[in-house]
Scaffold this motif. Structure first.
Motif, PDB file in Angstrom:
ATOM      1  N   GLU A 146      17.528   7.257   4.902  1.00  0.00           N
ATOM      2  CA  GLU A 146      18.934   7.616   5.104  1.00  0.00           C
ATOM      3  C   GLU A 146      19.114   9.078   4.728  1.00  0.00           C
ATOM      4  O   GLU A 146      18.770   9.497   3.626  1.00  0.00           O
ATOM      5  CB  GLU A 146      19.844   6.740   4.257  1.00  0.00           C
ATOM      6  N   ILE A 147      19.655   9.850   5.682  1.00  0.00           N
ATOM      7  CA  ILE A 147      19.842  11.288   5.473  1.00  0.00           C
ATOM      8  C   ILE A 147      21.289  11.674   5.724  1.00  0.00           C
ATOM      9  O   ILE A 147      22.040  10.921   6.332  1.00  0.00           O
ATOM     10  CB  ILE A 147      18.916  12.104   6.404  1.00  0.00           C
ATOM     11  N   THR A 148      21.658  12.857   5.222  1.00  0.00           N
ATOM     12  CA  THR A 148      22.958  13.449   5.538  1.00  0.00           C
ATOM     13  C   THR A 148      22.675  14.728   6.316  1.00  0.00           C
ATOM     14  O   THR A 148      21.946  15.601   5.849  1.00  0.00           O
ATOM     15  CB  THR A 148      23.759  13.767   4.264  1.00  0.00           C
ATOM     16  N   VAL A 149      23.265  14.804   7.519  1.00  0.00           N
ATOM     17  CA  VAL A 149      23.081  15.967   8.375  1.00  0.00           C
ATOM     18  C   VAL A 149      24.422  16.294   9.026  1.00  0.00           C
ATOM     19  O   VAL A 149      25.099  15.408   9.533  1.00  0.00           O
ATOM     20  CB  VAL A 149      21.966  15.729   9.427  1.00  0.00           C
ATOM     21  N   ARG A 150      24.837  17.560   8.966  1.00  0.00           N
ATOM     22  CA  ARG A 150      26.105  18.028   9.546  1.00  0.00           C
ATOM     23  C   ARG A 150      27.315  17.230   9.044  1.00  0.00           C
ATOM     24  O   ARG A 150      28.254  16.992   9.791  1.00  0.00           O
ATOM     25  CB  ARG A 150      26.054  17.982  11.067  1.00  0.00           C
ATOM     26  N   GLY A 151      27.259  16.771   7.784  1.00  0.00           N
ATOM     27  CA  GLY A 151      28.401  16.093   7.185  1.00  0.00           C
ATOM     28  C   GLY A 151      28.492  14.605   7.463  1.00  0.00           C
ATOM     29  O   GLY A 151      29.461  13.968   7.072  1.00  0.00           O
ATOM     30  N   TYR A 152      27.522  14.025   8.124  1.00  0.00           N
ATOM     31  CA  TYR A 152      27.551  12.580   8.314  1.00  0.00           C
ATOM     32  C   TYR A 152      26.212  11.950   7.948  1.00  0.00           C
ATOM     33  O   TYR A 152      25.195  12.620   7.879  1.00  0.00           O
ATOM     34  CB  TYR A 152      27.972  12.211   9.748  1.00  0.00           C
ATOM     35  N   GLU A 153      26.255  10.644   7.678  1.00  0.00           N
ATOM     36  CA  GLU A 153      25.057   9.925   7.261  1.00  0.00           C
ATOM     37  C   GLU A 153      24.364   9.313   8.465  1.00  0.00           C
ATOM     38  O   GLU A 153      25.009   8.858   9.400  1.00  0.00           O
ATOM     39  CB  GLU A 153      25.433   8.854   6.242  1.00  0.00           C
ATOM     40  N   LEU A 154      23.055   9.300   8.404  1.00  0.00           N
ATOM     41  CA  LEU A 154      22.248   8.865   9.521  1.00  0.00           C
ATOM     42  C   LEU A 154      21.008   8.160   9.001  1.00  0.00           C
ATOM     43  O   LEU A 154      20.417   8.596   8.010  1.00  0.00           O
ATOM     44  CB  LEU A 154      21.850  10.110  10.317  1.00  0.00           C
ATOM     45  N   SER A 155      20.631   7.075   9.633  1.00  0.00           N
ATOM     46  CA  SER A 155      19.375   6.400   9.301  1.00  0.00           C
ATOM     47  C   SER A 155      18.348   6.767  10.353  1.00  0.00           C
ATOM     48  O   SER A 155      18.633   6.770  11.547  1.00  0.00           O
ATOM     49  CB  SER A 155      19.569   4.880   9.276  1.00  0.00           C
ATOM     50  N   LEU A 156      17.154   7.080   9.886  1.00  0.00           N
ATOM     51  CA  LEU A 156      16.102   7.567  10.767  1.00  0.00           C
ATOM     52  C   LEU A 156      14.810   6.823  10.465  1.00  0.00           C
ATOM     53  O   LEU A 156      14.441   6.670   9.298  1.00  0.00           O
ATOM     54  CB  LEU A 156      15.923   9.065  10.497  1.00  0.00           C
ATOM     55  N   ARG A 157      14.126   6.366  11.489  1.00  0.00           N
ATOM     56  CA  ARG A 157      12.840   5.701  11.282  1.00  0.00           C
ATOM     57  C   ARG A 157      11.815   6.708  10.800  1.00  0.00           C
ATOM     58  O   ARG A 157      11.885   7.894  11.126  1.00  0.00           O
ATOM     59  CB  ARG A 157      12.343   5.081  12.589  1.00  0.00           C
ATOM     60  N   LYS A 158      10.839   6.221  10.033  1.00  0.00           N
ATOM     61  CA  LYS A 158       9.794   7.126   9.520  1.00  0.00           C
ATOM     62  C   LYS A 158       9.013   7.769  10.650  1.00  0.00           C
ATOM     63  O   LYS A 158       8.615   8.918  10.553  1.00  0.00           O
ATOM     64  CB  LYS A 158       8.851   6.371   8.591  1.00  0.00           C
ATOM     65  N   ALA A 159       8.806   7.055  11.745  1.00  0.00           N
ATOM     66  CA  ALA A 159       8.078   7.609  12.887  1.00  0.00           C
ATOM     67  C   ALA A 159       8.820   8.813  13.463  1.00  0.00           C
ATOM     68  O   ALA A 159       8.196   9.812  13.847  1.00  0.00           O
ATOM     69  CB  ALA A 159       7.886   6.547  13.952  1.00  0.00           C
ATOM     70  N   ASP A 160      10.152   8.733  13.507  1.00  0.00           N
ATOM     71  CA  ASP A 160      10.954   9.856  13.992  1.00  0.00           C
ATOM     72  C   ASP A 160      10.977  10.984  12.967  1.00  0.00           C
ATOM     73  O   ASP A 160      10.895  12.163  13.324  1.00  0.00           O
ATOM     74  CB  ASP A 160      12.380   9.412  14.308  1.00  0.00           C
ATOM     75  N   ALA A 161      11.075  10.633  11.690  1.00  0.00           N
ATOM     76  CA  ALA A 161      11.104  11.637  10.616  1.00  0.00           C
ATOM     77  C   ALA A 161       9.784  12.422  10.574  1.00  0.00           C
ATOM     78  O   ALA A 161       9.763  13.588  10.197  1.00  0.00           O
ATOM     79  CB  ALA A 161      11.362  10.980   9.275  1.00  0.00           C
ATOM     80  N   ASP A 162       8.709  11.788  10.988  1.00  0.00           N
ATOM     81  CA  ASP A 162       7.394  12.439  10.976  1.00  0.00           C
ATOM     82  C   ASP A 162       7.292  13.510  12.057  1.00  0.00           C
ATOM     83  O   ASP A 162       6.411  14.364  12.020  1.00  0.00           O
ATOM     84  CB  ASP A 162       6.305  11.378  11.172  1.00  0.00           C
ATOM     85  N   MET A 163       8.194  13.498  13.038  1.00  0.00           N
ATOM     86  CA  MET A 163       8.184  14.505  14.111  1.00  0.00           C
ATOM     87  C   MET A 163       8.959  15.762  13.738  1.00  0.00           C
ATOM     88  O   MET A 163       8.913  16.749  14.456  1.00  0.00           O
ATOM     89  CB  MET A 163       8.815  13.916  15.372  1.00  0.00           C
ATOM     90  N   ILE A 164       9.702  15.710  12.610  1.00  0.00           N
ATOM     91  CA  ILE A 164      10.571  16.828  12.228  1.00  0.00           C
ATOM     92  C   ILE A 164       9.874  17.662  11.159  1.00  0.00           C
ATOM     93  O   ILE A 164       9.661  17.198  10.030  1.00  0.00           O
ATOM     94  CB  ILE A 164      11.925  16.287  11.724  1.00  0.00           C
ATOM     95  N   ILE A 165       9.494  18.878  11.511  1.00  0.00           N
ATOM     96  CA  ILE A 165       8.816  19.808  10.592  1.00  0.00           C
ATOM     97  C   ILE A 165       9.886  20.524   9.774  1.00  0.00           C
ATOM     98  O   ILE A 165      10.843  21.065  10.338  1.00  0.00           O
ATOM     99  CB  ILE A 165       7.952  20.831  11.349  1.00  0.00           C
ATOM    100  N   VAL A 166       9.738  20.524   8.442  1.00  0.00           N
ATOM    101  CA  VAL A 166      10.721  21.149   7.556  1.00  0.00           C
ATOM    102  C   VAL A 166      10.055  22.123   6.600  1.00  0.00           C
ATOM    103  O   VAL A 166       8.842  22.148   6.456  1.00  0.00           O
ATOM    104  CB  VAL A 166      11.505  20.064   6.741  1.00  0.00           C
ATOM    105  N   GLU A 167      10.877  22.912   5.932  1.00  0.00           N
ATOM    106  CA  GLU A 167      10.375  23.819   4.881  1.00  0.00           C
ATOM    107  C   GLU A 167      11.143  23.599   3.610  1.00  0.00           C
ATOM    108  O   GLU A 167      12.245  23.094   3.615  1.00  0.00           O
ATOM    109  CB  GLU A 167      10.458  25.272   5.314  1.00  0.00           C
TER     110      GLU A 167
END
Length: 73
Positions: A52-73
């Motif tokens: 469960e993440i917060t992005v742009r002021g709203y909460e969102l649930s994201l599968r780990k498979a999808d989260a693994d595609m997002i590169i962050v720093e």
């Protein structure tokens, strides 16, 4: 390379790149997750999926498979 899946609970990360192509990448971007945006990791489900993440002021649930595609720093 660190992905959103690796970010600890309570931490904030900035999106650097979204891997994947076609419909999957478009769906992630349609949720408001784009390059340069900050994402706060609120919690992780007991079995580890989804995140469960917060992005742009709203909460969102994201599968780990999808989260693994997002590169962050």
């Amino acid at each position: 390379m660190k992905t959103l899946k690796d970010v600890k609970i309570g931490a904030t990360a900035k999106v650097v790149k979204i891997n994947g192509e076609g419909a999957i990448k478009r769906r992630i971007m349609d949720m408001g997750i784009t390059k340069g945006i900050s994402i706060y990791v609120r919690k992780v489900a007991p079995l580890g999926d989804p995140i469960e993440i917060t992005v742009r002021g709203y909460e969102l649930s994201l599968r780990k498979a999808d989260a693994d595609m997002i590169i962050v720093e």
